[in-house]
Design a protein around this motif. Structure first.
Motif, PDB file in Angstrom:
ATOM      1  N   MET A  31      90.313 -13.216 -43.765  1.00 35.35           N
ATOM      2  CA  MET A  31      90.427 -14.400 -43.094  1.00 35.35           C
ATOM      3  C   MET A  31      91.681 -15.174 -42.872  1.00 35.35           C
ATOM      4  O   MET A  31      91.859 -15.767 -44.570  1.00 35.35           O
ATOM      5  CB  MET A  31      89.786 -15.085 -43.704  1.00 35.35           C
ATOM      6  CG  MET A  31      89.628 -16.594 -42.211  1.00 35.35           C
ATOM      7  SD  MET A  31      87.681 -17.812 -42.956  1.00 35.35           S
ATOM      8  CE  MET A  31      86.227 -16.409 -42.436  1.00 35.35           C
ATOM      9  N   TYR A  32      92.519 -15.501 -42.741  1.00 35.28           N
ATOM     10  CA  TYR A  32      93.364 -15.763 -42.442  1.00 35.28           C
ATOM     11  C   TYR A  32      93.253 -17.470 -42.178  1.00 35.28           C
ATOM     12  O   TYR A  32      92.905 -17.445 -40.738  1.00 35.28           O
ATOM     13  CB  TYR A  32      94.283 -15.470 -41.632  1.00 35.28           C
ATOM     14  CG  TYR A  32      95.375 -14.078 -42.652  1.00 35.28           C
ATOM     15  CD1 TYR A  32      96.537 -13.852 -43.429  1.00 35.28           C
ATOM     16  CD2 TYR A  32      94.558 -12.988 -41.438  1.00 35.28           C
ATOM     17  CE1 TYR A  32      96.992 -13.098 -43.648  1.00 35.28           C
ATOM     18  CE2 TYR A  32      95.175 -11.875 -41.993  1.00 35.28           C
ATOM     19  CZ  TYR A  32      96.606 -12.395 -43.199  1.00 35.28           C
ATOM     20  OH  TYR A  32      96.462 -10.012 -43.786  1.00 35.28           O
ATOM     21  N   LEU A  33      94.293 -18.603 -42.877  1.00 35.51           N
ATOM     22  CA  LEU A  33      93.856 -20.334 -41.749  1.00 35.51           C
ATOM     23  C   LEU A  33      95.315 -20.434 -42.008  1.00 35.51           C
ATOM     24  O   LEU A  33      96.115 -20.669 -42.882  1.00 35.51           O
ATOM     25  CB  LEU A  33      93.047 -20.911 -42.463  1.00 35.51           C
ATOM     26  CG  LEU A  33      91.795 -20.386 -43.151  1.00 35.51           C
ATOM     27  CD1 LEU A  33      90.979 -21.084 -44.416  1.00 35.51           C
ATOM     28  CD2 LEU A  33      90.833 -20.568 -41.194  1.00 35.51           C
ATOM     29  N   ALA A  34      95.828 -21.372 -40.210  1.00 33.20           N
ATOM     30  CA  ALA A  34      97.110 -22.185 -40.241  1.00 33.20           C
ATOM     31  C   ALA A  34      96.502 -22.347 -39.867  1.00 33.20           C
ATOM     32  O   ALA A  34      96.270 -23.406 -39.094  1.00 33.20           O
ATOM     33  CB  ALA A  34      97.459 -20.588 -39.686  1.00 33.20           C
ATOM     34  N   ALA A  35      97.746 -23.589 -40.696  1.00 31.99           N
ATOM     35  CA  ALA A  35      97.542 -24.728 -39.817  1.00 31.99           C
ATOM     36  C   ALA A  35      99.789 -24.859 -39.284  1.00 31.99           C
ATOM     37  O   ALA A  35     100.582 -25.783 -40.537  1.00 31.99           O
ATOM     38  CB  ALA A  35      97.275 -26.008 -40.616  1.00 31.99           C
ATOM     39  N   GLY A  36     100.070 -25.331 -38.366  1.00 36.79           N
ATOM     40  CA  GLY A  36     101.136 -25.694 -37.945  1.00 36.79           C
ATOM     41  C   GLY A  36     102.137 -24.468 -38.812  1.00 36.79           C
ATOM     42  O   GLY A  36     101.348 -23.059 -38.424  1.00 36.79           O
ATOM     43  N   GLY A  37     102.875 -23.842 -38.866  1.00 42.17           N
ATOM     44  CA  GLY A  37     103.745 -23.256 -40.071  1.00 42.17           C
ATOM     45  C   GLY A  37     102.559 -22.625 -41.322  1.00 42.17           C
ATOM     46  O   GLY A  37     103.819 -21.758 -41.907  1.00 42.17           O
ATOM     47  N   ALA A  38     102.542 -23.134 -41.830  1.00 44.15           N
ATOM     48  CA  ALA A  38     101.681 -23.032 -42.829  1.00 44.15           C
ATOM     49  C   ALA A  38     100.291 -22.228 -42.810  1.00 44.15           C
ATOM     50  O   ALA A  38      99.054 -22.192 -41.706  1.00 44.15           O
ATOM     51  CB  ALA A  38     100.925 -24.480 -43.955  1.00 44.15           C
ATOM     52  N   ARG A  39      99.856 -21.122 -44.074  1.00 48.84           N
ATOM     53  CA  ARG A  39      99.382 -20.227 -44.263  1.00 48.84           C
ATOM     54  C   ARG A  39      98.439 -20.042 -45.238  1.00 48.84           C
ATOM     55  O   ARG A  39      99.426 -19.670 -45.712  1.00 48.84           O
ATOM     56  CB  ARG A  39      99.842 -18.831 -42.907  1.00 48.84           C
ATOM     57  CG  ARG A  39      98.602 -17.932 -42.339  1.00 48.84           C
ATOM     58  CD  ARG A  39      99.542 -16.894 -42.653  1.00 48.84           C
ATOM     59  NE  ARG A  39      99.903 -15.664 -42.800  1.00 48.84           N
ATOM     60  CZ  ARG A  39     100.105 -14.684 -42.497  1.00 48.84           C
ATOM     61  NH1 ARG A  39     100.009 -14.176 -41.134  1.00 48.84           N
ATOM     62  NH2 ARG A  39     101.168 -13.767 -43.567  1.00 48.84           N
ATOM     63  N   ARG A  40      97.656 -19.275 -45.283  1.00 50.65           N
ATOM     64  CA  ARG A  40      96.738 -18.697 -46.456  1.00 50.65           C
ATOM     65  C   ARG A  40      95.660 -18.298 -45.580  1.00 50.65           C
ATOM     66  O   ARG A  40      94.687 -18.160 -45.019  1.00 50.65           O
ATOM     67  CB  ARG A  40      95.793 -20.582 -46.541  1.00 50.65           C
ATOM     68  CG  ARG A  40      94.666 -20.286 -48.358  1.00 50.65           C
ATOM     69  CD  ARG A  40      95.562 -20.020 -49.381  1.00 50.65           C
ATOM     70  NE  ARG A  40      94.908 -19.067 -50.387  1.00 50.65           N
ATOM     71  CZ  ARG A  40      93.701 -20.163 -51.243  1.00 50.65           C
ATOM     72  NH1 ARG A  40      93.988 -21.032 -50.535  1.00 50.65           N
ATOM     73  NH2 ARG A  40      93.171 -19.373 -52.152  1.00 50.65           N
ATOM     74  N   ALA A  41      96.204 -16.580 -46.657  1.00 51.54           N
ATOM     75  CA  ALA A  41      95.219 -15.098 -46.624  1.00 51.54           C
ATOM     76  C   ALA A  41      94.103 -15.363 -47.526  1.00 51.54           C
ATOM     77  O   ALA A  41      94.381 -15.694 -48.610  1.00 51.54           O
ATOM     78  CB  ALA A  41      96.067 -14.411 -46.530  1.00 51.54           C
ATOM     79  N   ILE A  42      92.658 -15.887 -47.304  1.00 53.20           N
ATOM     80  CA  ILE A  42      91.608 -15.549 -47.937  1.00 53.20           C
ATOM     81  C   ILE A  42      90.932 -14.445 -47.869  1.00 53.20           C
ATOM     82  O   ILE A  42      90.703 -13.973 -46.582  1.00 53.20           O
ATOM     83  CB  ILE A  42      90.594 -16.722 -47.708  1.00 53.20           C
ATOM     84  CG1 ILE A  42      91.331 -17.844 -48.331  1.00 53.20           C
ATOM     85  CG2 ILE A  42      88.725 -16.048 -48.052  1.00 53.20           C
ATOM     86  CD1 ILE A  42      90.371 -18.195 -47.191  1.00 53.20           C
ATOM     87  N   ARG A  43      90.704 -13.224 -49.000  1.00 50.82           N
ATOM     88  CA  ARG A  43      90.548 -11.878 -48.948  1.00 50.82           C
ATOM     89  C   ARG A  43      88.781 -12.167 -48.839  1.00 50.82           C
ATOM     90  O   ARG A  43      88.321 -12.361 -49.779  1.00 50.82           O
ATOM     91  CB  ARG A  43      91.039 -11.078 -49.918  1.00 50.82           C
ATOM     92  CG  ARG A  43      92.339 -11.232 -49.932  1.00 50.82           C
ATOM     93  CD  ARG A  43      92.692  -9.697 -50.928  1.00 50.82           C
ATOM     94  NE  ARG A  43      94.473  -9.493 -50.755  1.00 50.82           N
ATOM     95  CZ  ARG A  43      94.505  -9.397 -49.991  1.00 50.82           C
ATOM     96  NH1 ARG A  43      94.360  -8.294 -48.782  1.00 50.82           N
ATOM     97  NH2 ARG A  43      96.579  -8.338 -49.684  1.00 50.82           N
ATOM     98  N   LEU A  44      87.543 -11.118 -47.916  1.00 50.54           N
ATOM     99  CA  LEU A  44      86.730 -11.757 -47.847  1.00 50.54           C
ATOM    100  C   LEU A  44      85.625 -10.221 -48.330  1.00 50.54           C
ATOM    101  O   LEU A  44      84.584  -9.508 -48.553  1.00 50.54           O
ATOM    102  CB  LEU A  44      85.933 -12.235 -46.437  1.00 50.54           C
ATOM    103  CG  LEU A  44      86.522 -13.224 -45.764  1.00 50.54           C
ATOM    104  CD1 LEU A  44      86.206 -13.482 -44.732  1.00 50.54           C
ATOM    105  CD2 LEU A  44      86.644 -14.519 -47.037  1.00 50.54           C
ATOM    106  N   GLY A  45      86.917  -9.104 -48.825  1.00 51.00           N
ATOM    107  CA  GLY A  45      86.525  -7.969 -49.338  1.00 51.00           C
ATOM    108  C   GLY A  45      85.224  -7.014 -47.295  1.00 51.00           C
ATOM    109  O   GLY A  45      85.806  -7.281 -46.690  1.00 51.00           O
TER     110      GLY A  45
END
Length: 296
Positions: free
Chosen positions: A48-62
């Motif tokens: 799952m990728y969560l993004a706000a503007g130009g910032a982004r976080r990748a979260i692995r759910l498996g």
């Protein structure tokens, strides 16, 4: 259960919420994404990728078995100088078999106040006489002439006096965004004065709508404007140009620019909500364009 090529299970749902719902520049926002495997198979390597503007976080759910629902949170801080539209996205990528993957997404956005009027510019209304098609002020390919404007004293970055009020004309090149189409955008203000004056014009008829001035003490003042159409030499115009551009060449009919605004209370200013005249630029629909504004 294994993957079947003829099975229609696409678009397992992903949802997104943003808190607070109306953030400000420099504030922290929390994104919450929820992904549910509504398919009949296990989805592999889910991210799952969560993004706000130009910032982004990748979260692995498996690997997620059928019927599994997963919620993840991510907090980030908006830039201190953030302005305009900020997009928020929850994007989930997953494998459906060894040689294939798919994805789903949910998105929302907020419109932050613009730090200045030029930041709110969203339309190119000025073209050069030797490049007529780089601008479109009315949705049908017409534009103001940069040369005609300069002859009237409105060259890029120039201070020009219209109806006794000094304005700074947009310091832009032909074909770039040089005006804001009034659709309820918020622009930050500072200082105080007796009147807020705007310089602009209307296309496809009279541009009429309501705006709001907000003061630093939290009070607001609503005002209305009604600006004539640009076509022709209007007796009430602050500036009359001898011609305009169209997609087929020069149109020798004069066009007019106007000043308009609102009398202010004697208090510190905070922001301006531009009159909501249209939802953007659409041929055949009145639109109000603002090129400059000042407090006197």
């Amino acid at each position: 259960m294994t993957y079947r090529a003829d099975e229609d299970f696409l678009n397992p749902p992903v949802s997104l919420t943003v808190s607070p719902e109306s953030p400000r520049a420099g504030s922290t926002v929390t994104l919450t994404g929820t992904f549910t495997n509504s398919t009949a198979i296990t989805l592999g390597g889910t991210v799952m990728y969560l993004a706000a503007g130009g910032a982004r976080r990748a979260i692995r759910l498996g690997d997620l078995r059928s019927g599994t629902s997963v919620t993840r949170h991510w907090s980030t801080t908006l830039a201190d100088d953030a302005e305009g539209e900020i997009s928020f996205i929850a994007h989930t990528l997953f494998d459906v078999h060894r040689a294939g993957s798919d994805c789903v997404r949910a998105a929302s956005s907020v419109l932050l106040p613009y730090r200045s009027l030029p930041g709110a510019f969203d339309n190119a209304g000025i073209a050069s006489d030797d490049a007529l098609t780089v601008a479109d002020i009315d949705g049908s390919g017409s534009s103001l002439s940069a040369q005609a404007l300069a002859s009237a004293g409105l060259s890029p970055g120039a201070v020009v006096t219209c109806d006794g009020v000094d304005f700074t004309w947009p310091d832009t090149v032909p074909g770039s965004h040089d005006n804001a189409v009034c659709s309820g955008q918020t622009v930050l203000l500072s200082g105080s004065g007796s009147r807020l004056v705007l310089l602009g014009t209307s296309t496809w008829g009279r541009g009429a709508g309501d705006g709001t001035v907000a003061y630093a003490d939290g009070t607001e003042q609503t005002f209305s404007v009604s600006v004539p159409d640009w076509y022709g030499a209007n007796a009430a115009a602050a500036v009359v140009l001898p011609y305009r551009h169209t997609v087929t060449g020069r149109d020798g009919t004069p066009v007019s620019l106007f000043t308009f605004g609102v009398d202010l209370h004697d208090k510190e200013l905070a922001s301006l909500v531009l009159p909501r005249v249209s939802g953007g630029l659409v041929a055949g629909t009145p639109a109000l364009h603002v090129f400059a504004m000042t407090v006197v």
